[in-house]
Design a protein around this motif. Structure first.
Motif, PDB file in Angstrom:
ATOM      1  N   ASP A  37       0.835  -1.202   0.000  1.00  0.00           N
ATOM      2  CA  ASP A  37       0.000   0.000   0.000  1.00  0.00           C
ATOM      3  C   ASP A  37       0.869   1.251   0.000  1.00  0.00           C
ATOM      4  N   SER A  94      -6.079   2.486   2.926  1.00  0.00           N
ATOM      5  CA  SER A  94      -6.027   1.046   2.652  1.00  0.00           C
ATOM      6  C   SER A  94      -7.423   0.482   2.407  1.00  0.00           C
ATOM      7  N   HIS A 252      -0.785   1.067   7.371  1.00  0.00           N
ATOM      8  CA  HIS A 252      -1.450   0.264   6.338  1.00  0.00           C
ATOM      9  C   HIS A 252      -1.500  -1.210   6.751  1.00  0.00           C
ATOM     10  N   HIS A 256      -4.651  -4.359   7.260  1.00  0.00           N
ATOM     11  CA  HIS A 256      -4.656  -5.723   6.736  1.00  0.00           C
ATOM     12  C   HIS A 256      -4.650  -6.753   7.876  1.00  0.00           C
TER      13      HIS A 256
END
Length: 268
Positions: A37, A94, A252, A256
């Motif tokens: 990202d 993100s 970022h 995730h």
């Protein structure tokens, strides 16, 4: 018009998002995705995160007086407790990239339009309280081990810290207490802010879900905490400038990690 709610979401019942069990490999995969990202449009993200080195330099300068020397390390280390708040914009970038939406840097500020903004501010206030509590405890520990009289100079301060038994004990106890504060923050916000951006579940549900995710995955979360700590140390060494790169990658990656830890919302 969206109702103003903080502790819970718009529904009457407290939400309990499902938590997954993950492996340590998932943590490193989240870090890889976070770097991906960042690599897509790094200039935007570095621009957004310049607040970190700027704030770090300001803290160091403000604390450079002799009377403030005892609080310099707690300020620098405790500043990381507020990191998840400043990374909210990165979570949003993100999230938008994941959905194939425009990821121009201005969208990092879209959080101000989120229906969960009151809950986000509530969790941010909790972190601020923990930050202030850490500073108070750190100052009390310094007085306990080295006394109330401020050091006469930087050399005297350093000698008191690294050249005396009391200073050595202060390092041990201070870092142990700091670890407890960091662990509390990690457990309570590892997924709180990303969850609130993704779903308006309220502050209580967000923090409770974050704690459940930590308890279900103690080893992966501990590894993530070590990665964050190592990244912050490395980024802080060159006068905090490295944080302009470290923080967006970690920010970022946190999004995730949230995706791996929390089950997706079931369609109504």
């Amino acid at each position: 018009m969206t109702a103003f709610h903080v502790m819970a979401g718009p529904g009457e019942a407290l939400a309990h998002p499902g938590v997954r069990k993950i492996a340590v490999s998932d943590v490193f995969d989240a870090l890889r995705l976070g770097f991906d990202d960042f690599r897509t449009k790094p200039s935007h993200y570095v621009f957004l995160c310049l607040i970190y080195p700027i704030a770090g330099v300001v803290l160091a300068t403000w604390s450079s007086g002799v009377n403030m020397l005892p609080i310099l390390y707690p300020l620098a280390s405790g500043f990381a407790l507020l990191g998840p708040v400043a990374a909210i914009g990165l979570y949003e970038i993100s999230r938008r990239r994941e959905r194939g939406l425009d990821t121009a840097w201005r969208h990092a500020f879209d959080v101000r339009h989120s229906p969960a903004l009151p809950a986000i501010l509530a969790v941010a206030a909790m972190l601020l309280i923990l930050f202030v509590a850490w500073l108070v405890v750190a100052q009390a520990l310094y007085v306990r081990f080295l006394g109330e009289v401020p050091p006469a100079s930087l050399a005297a301060f350093m000698n008191g810290i690294v050249g005396t038994e009391a200073g050595f004990n202060l390092i041990l106890v201070g870092n142990a207490v700091g670890f407890v504060f960091a662990a509390i923050v990690l457990a309570t916000v590892v997924v709180s802010f990303p969850l609130l951006l993704d779903r308006d579940v309220g502050a209580v549900s967000a923090v409770e879900t974050s704690i459940r995710a930590t308890l279900a995955n103690p080893v992966p979360i501990a590894v993530w905490g070590l990665i964050v700590a190592a990244g912050l140390v490395l980024g802080s060494i060159p006068v905090f400038v490295g944080l302009a790169v470290v923080m967006p990658i970690l920010g970022h990656a946190t999004w995730h990690l949230y995706r791996k830890l929390i089950e997706p919302e079931k369609p109504v």
